[in-house]
Design a protein around this motif. Sequence first.
Motif, short mmCIF file in Angstrom:
data_model
loop_
_atom_site.label_atom_id
_atom_site.label_comp_id
_atom_site.label_asym_id
_atom_site.label_seq_id
_atom_site.Cartn_x
_atom_site.Cartn_y
_atom_site.Cartn_z
N UNK A 49 2.01 3.37 -4.97
CA UNK A 49 2.20 4.48 -4.02
C UNK A 49 2.22 3.97 -2.59
N UNK A 50 1.35 3.00 -2.27
CA UNK A 50 1.33 2.42 -0.92
C UNK A 50 2.63 1.70 -0.63
N UNK A 51 3.10 0.91 -1.61
CA UNK A 51 4.36 0.18 -1.41
C UNK A 51 5.51 1.17 -1.20
N UNK A 52 5.54 2.24 -2.00
CA UNK A 52 6.60 3.24 -1.86
C UNK A 52 6.53 3.92 -0.49
N UNK A 105 11.48 11.63 4.97
CA UNK A 105 10.03 11.76 4.70
C UNK A 105 9.73 12.66 3.51
N UNK A 106 10.35 13.84 3.46
CA UNK A 106 10.07 14.76 2.36
C UNK A 106 10.58 14.20 1.03
N UNK A 107 11.75 13.54 1.08
CA UNK A 107 12.29 12.94 -0.15
C UNK A 107 11.32 11.87 -0.66
N UNK A 108 10.81 11.04 0.25
CA UNK A 108 9.85 10.02 -0.15
C UNK A 108 8.60 10.61 -0.76
N UNK A 109 8.11 11.70 -0.19
CA UNK A 109 6.91 12.36 -0.72
C UNK A 109 7.14 12.87 -2.14
N UNK A 110 8.32 13.45 -2.37
CA UNK A 110 8.61 13.97 -3.71
C UNK A 110 8.75 12.84 -4.72
N UNK A 111 9.32 11.71 -4.30
CA UNK A 111 9.46 10.58 -5.23
C UNK A 111 8.08 10.02 -5.59
N UNK A 112 7.19 9.93 -4.62
CA UNK A 112 5.82 9.48 -4.90
C UNK A 112 5.12 10.49 -5.82
N UNK A 124 8.77 4.52 4.97
CA UNK A 124 8.59 4.40 6.42
C UNK A 124 9.58 3.41 7.03
N UNK A 125 9.81 2.31 6.34
CA UNK A 125 10.77 1.32 6.84
C UNK A 125 12.19 1.89 6.85
N UNK A 126 12.54 2.61 5.79
CA UNK A 126 13.88 3.23 5.74
C UNK A 126 14.03 4.23 6.88
N UNK A 127 12.97 5.01 7.11
CA UNK A 127 13.02 6.01 8.18
C UNK A 127 13.23 5.36 9.54
N UNK A 128 12.59 4.21 9.76
CA UNK A 128 12.71 3.54 11.05
C UNK A 128 14.11 2.98 11.29
#
Length: 225
Positions: free
Chosen positions: A203-206, A150-157, A211-215
């Motif tokens: 940003x929505x797609x990312x 989750x944090x990695x995704x936030x930083x990439x966005x 979220x899909x990767x996390x699941x």
Amino acid sequence: MIELDWDWEFTWEVLPDLLNAAQITLSATLLGSLLAIGVGLALSLLRRSPSRWISWPVYWLVEFVRSTPLLVQIFFLYYVMPEFGVSLSPMTTGVLALGAHYGAYLSEVFRSGIDGVEKGQWEAARALNLSQFMTYRDIVLPQALRAMIPATGNYIIAMFKETPQLSAITLLEMLQTAKILGSENFRYLEPFTLVGLLYLAFSIVAALGVHQIERRFPKEGFSLR
């Protein structure tokens, strides 16, 4: 009531240029993300070194990068490094600056994820006589990964939304292209609205992708293969 003076003909005229600029923005973000993940993982492992000759310099390096603005780092790479004989293209400079800047932030994310793995997991690895490399690869990183996502995704966005700073070194990403199109045609409504929608869509797609990767990762992590 205010009437919206939206020019559809101008919209279709500027859209191809904005989409081309979007490719540059996405390329810088994707390459910067890959570099940031590699840099972040390497720095987090070096921070955990038992030798202070390794961990302390890495600690201060991370703090220095996190404490200075991204724009300063971009300018340093683009305008100062040529003084040392290293001249880089705007795209290469942008990717390196994004990768280094966000790599420093991700190193803290990765370090906290690794520290979150239960002590018993490390002891079990030692009891099985696993090497340090195998311990990280087979036990620690798979369990830490889910906490990191989750944090990695936030930083990439966040990195994606900071790419307009690369326009300072003449890289024509989306926002700079919209500004040029607007000034050339004395119309800013359509270019800036389209850019805002493109940023929102990507940003929505990312976020959905993260979220899909996390699941796909179980909450309890992986077991030893």
